[in-house]
Design an enzyme around this catalytic site. Structure first.
Site, short mmCIF file in Angstrom:
data_model
loop_
_atom_site.label_atom_id
_atom_site.label_comp_id
_atom_site.label_asym_id
_atom_site.label_seq_id
_atom_site.Cartn_x
_atom_site.Cartn_y
_atom_site.Cartn_z
N ALA A 211 0.80 -1.20 0.02
CA ALA A 211 0.04 0.06 0.13
C ALA A 211 0.93 1.19 -0.03
O ALA A 211 1.91 1.29 0.61
CB ALA A 211 -0.69 0.00 1.25
N GLY A 227 6.56 1.09 -0.57
CA GLY A 227 5.10 1.04 -0.15
C GLY A 227 5.13 0.06 1.25
O GLY A 227 6.25 -0.09 1.88
N GLU A 228 4.03 0.34 2.03
CA GLU A 228 3.55 -0.48 3.08
C GLU A 228 3.60 -1.96 2.78
O GLU A 228 2.95 -2.26 1.94
CB GLU A 228 2.56 -0.02 3.86
CG GLU A 228 2.71 1.51 4.45
CD GLU A 228 1.58 1.66 5.41
OE1 GLU A 228 1.66 2.75 6.39
OE2 GLU A 228 0.31 1.28 5.26
N ALA A 229 4.03 -2.82 3.82
CA ALA A 229 3.90 -4.11 3.66
C ALA A 229 2.64 -4.48 4.70
O ALA A 229 2.25 -5.57 4.70
CB ALA A 229 5.06 -5.07 3.82
N ARG A 234 7.06 -0.32 6.26
CA ARG A 234 7.35 -0.15 4.81
C ARG A 234 8.17 -1.40 4.44
O ARG A 234 8.81 -2.45 5.30
CB ARG A 234 7.97 1.17 4.60
CG ARG A 234 7.52 2.30 4.57
CD ARG A 234 6.43 2.55 5.69
NE ARG A 234 5.95 3.91 5.59
CZ ARG A 234 4.88 4.30 6.18
NH1 ARG A 234 4.27 3.57 7.13
NH2 ARG A 234 4.52 5.53 6.05
#
Length: 368
Positions: A211, A227-229, A234
């Protein structure tokens, strides 16, 4: 990665021209979306509320012009793309008719000729927030983003908690204290055909969904960067989608912004050089997570990256710096360069300026 940059290189990369890249945005602008069509830039939503603006970059007297307001209410993290002269806006986070924060899966179309919006009778098979959108062969492709049910449930719980701080703390601890795979970020690739307004399955990542990744495409290749995991954590991963031939191929490239990664970064291409810049993250969160702390960013301060990286000879090189760290603005291709509009800086402050990053002979120039 080359971690050493000479003072001269930094000076060149941080050069600011006397003339501004674009006029300041009408309002401080972050968490919105934007697109470009025939040298005209369109931006809206996010901190601009329901407002949309356009600017003709070729006009002698460049100025932002207000457009018809977006009919779907204020939204953060929507995405947008131009296809065949129309602007399509996908999803986002906003409030529903009951005043609850939720993820949307709808599509709106803007017609520049009539300055009018219409909500399409089309819904993606999953929510769209924190996702990315790109165009290939006349279709819009969407991947990544948060899980709609989990995200909406979190905000329903917060709404029920009201101002009870103890309950809010419990809700947050419960929400953030899970492993990355338990958030079910979207790893499917969906395609949207504007001629039929139908969504289709186009593939899925062999790894995991993210995300707030940065996205850029050229020809048959698209890159998803960082992005974010999971919320607050991140990734430094870089994924490449290759549409060459009949079969879509997913490749994993060397990481960037290691070890913690960033979200809300900016990506573009200049003279065939792949650029990744800025973004925000929590230093130390990756180590916390690897040591078993699922609420990896608890107690950590969000930091904003000034780094500019170039993909060169199969690796990322830090090749310059922004004048200040920023994230969550809009990345657009313009004048064979990466155009950044708005974003936020330290403390979450929304900004009104633009930045242009150009590359020639592997040297970066930054114009503010």
């Amino acid at each position: 990665m080359n971690k050493t940059i000479t003072a001269l290189a930094i000076m060149m990369a941080s050069f600011a021209a006397n003339a501004s890249v674009l006029p300041e945005t009408p309002v401080p602008f972050k968490s919105g979306t934007g697109a470009i069509d025939n040298d005209t830039v369109y931006i809206g939503l996010g901190s601009a509320g329901t407002a949309w603006y356009k600017l003709d970059t070729q006009a002698k007297d460049k100025k932002w012009t207000a457009l018809a307001a977006f009919p779907g209410g204020p939204r953060d993290q929507a995405t947008s793309a131009f296809i065949d002269g129309n602007l399509y806006v996908f999803g986002g986070i906003g409030k529903n008719s009951k005043g609850l924060t939720q993820v949307f899966n709808d599509v709106h179309k803007y017609n520049p000729k009539t300055n009018s919006w219409v909500k399409l009778m089309s819904h993606a098979p999953m929510g769209m927030a924190g996702h990315v959108t790109f165009v290939h062969n006349g279709k819009a492709y969407v991947t990544g983003g948060v899980n709609q049910n989990i995200f909406n449930g979190y905000f329903e719980d917060l709404n029920e908690a009201g101002k009870d701080s103890a309950t809010i703390d419990k809700i947050n601890a419960h929400y953030f204290d899970k492993k990355a795979e338990d958030y079910f970020f979207n790893k499917f690739l969906l395609s949207f055909d504007p001629s039929t307004q139908q969504w289709s399955y186009a593939g899925e990542s062999p790894w995991y969904g993210t995300a707030g990744a940065a996205v850029v495409n050229k020809g048959d290749k698209t890159w998803l960067i960082n992005g974010e995991a999971k919320p607050g954590l991140r990734t430094d991963a870089v994924f490449e989608l290759d549409f060459t031939g009949n079969n879509l191929k997913w490749n994993k490239l060397a990481p960037v912004s290691s070890p913690d990664g960033v979200a809300g970064g900016f990506a573009g291409i200049s003279n065939d050089s792949l650029i990744f810049a800025g973004g925000a993250g929590f230093k130390g969160s990756r180590e916390n997570y690897q040591n078993g702390k699922n609420y990896a960013h608890e107690g950590l301060k969000k930091s904003y990256s000034t780094d500019i990286h170039l993909w060169h000879n199969g690796k990322w090189d830090k090749s310059g710096e922004l004048s200040q760290g920023r994230a969550y603005g809009v990345s657009l291709p313009w004048n064979n360069s990466l155009l950044i509009i708005g974003g936020e800086t330290a403390g979450g402050k929304a900004v009104t300026d633009s930045v242009l990053i150009s590359v020639k002979d592997n040297k970066v120039t930054v114009q503010n």
